[in-house]
Write an enzyme that holds these catalytic residues in place. Sequence first.
Site, PDB file in Angstrom:
ATOM      1  CG  ASN A  72      11.902 -11.035   1.349  1.00 58.61           C
ATOM      2  OD1 ASN A  72      11.081 -10.174   1.712  1.00 58.61           O
ATOM      3  ND2 ASN A  72      12.399 -11.866   2.434  1.00 58.61           N
ATOM      4  CB  SER A  73       6.615 -11.353  -1.440  1.00 57.56           C
ATOM      5  OG  SER A  73       6.799 -12.725  -2.021  1.00 57.56           O
ATOM      6  CG  MET A  74       4.749  -5.363  -1.028  1.00 54.80           C
ATOM      7  SD  MET A  74       3.250  -4.597  -2.403  1.00 54.80           S
ATOM      8  CE  MET A  74       3.138  -3.156  -1.685  1.00 54.80           C
TER       9      MET A  74
END
Length: 393
Positions: free
Chosen positions: A100-102
């Site tokens: 889950n990206s920044m």
Amino acid sequence: MSTHSEKEAGPQGLASALMEKGALKSDWLPAFEAVPRHLFIPEMIWPGRAGVNRQDDRVIRSEEPDVWWAAVYRDAPITTQWDDGAYAGPGKGKIPSSSNSMPTMVFSMLDALGVEDGHRVLEIGTGTGWNAGLLSHRLGSENVFTVEVDGDTAREARKRLNAAGFDPVSIIGDGAEGYAEGAPYDRIIATASIGSVPRRWIEQAKPGGIIVSPWGPTYGGEGVVRLTVAEDGSASGPFIGSSAFMRLRDQRVKRMHVREYLGGQKWPANGIRSVTTISPDAVGDWPIMFAIGVQVPEAFPWAEKYEDGSYTLWLRDTAVTSWATADYEPGREEFEVYQSGPRKLWDEVETAYLWWEKQGRPGFERFGLTVDGDGERVWLDSPGNPVPVRGSL
């Protein structure tokens, strides 16, 4: 976790932080509020540290709910899968394969996408489903198509999306192929990095459509590129900033061990010795690696570190024909180099570095990319100024 801490480590606190950074704009705030990140984070995670290319140890929500919650509402990436699902133990696996990206990156890329009401969007890389949920809230589920290569990941994301009230078209398949059945698209966004823009993406985008994707050479260094698709089927546009995403599975590069290059001999084997005044430490920053990688195709570095702070920078080509080493020692002004094979890889890197310096040490925002019938070209400042390519493809 206290009530005060929950307020700090929660949706409101993260929203405030993202807005202060300028990543979360007012047009995406309703989606942020309606699609909370915690609904899309699995039980088992490996939290990341913003700005640092490594992860902490595994966190399991049922065992450490406060730590899990704090990790979810921190502006940092979260690894959710290692080694294509083969490793799920304590510590870390070898290669992170889903995340889950920044949040800063998520909303910066969504902002760059420039969606408008009625737009149809293709997302490459469903991951946990959060990005697809945000797009579904903004545009309506019927206008969002999301492709994920990992079946288990896709099915879990679909469950989370449905539980949150969204039902985008969810496909298990190779992201490099896009999804022709839903084309044409006004916008395409990738949450996995590429080193070559898949032709299918351009074909499935409308003329005037936008493609936003992380792009980086084999060598390292990576930025988000924003391409506009033209009537003639070409696409061109600028890089808008740095990024560090997992590679699209279709474009992963297998990196052979150094012993494969030495042919069973001990280093330096048949390497030819020279000396350089360019420090291996000078060529290691992310934007510099990008500038080098564009010029030095199909080659990659690896640092063999020692306890005293010195290290050997290994350079190798993907064809397994050439290698080089450059030894770094703190305080030295000259550095020993060995090179072997038809490509003089250190010479290529050094020449590329000196070119970058001569251009005024450009960052990602001065580079751009054009994709057309002649292939792909990275340019500096304008499409008419292609970056030189050294070595052999």
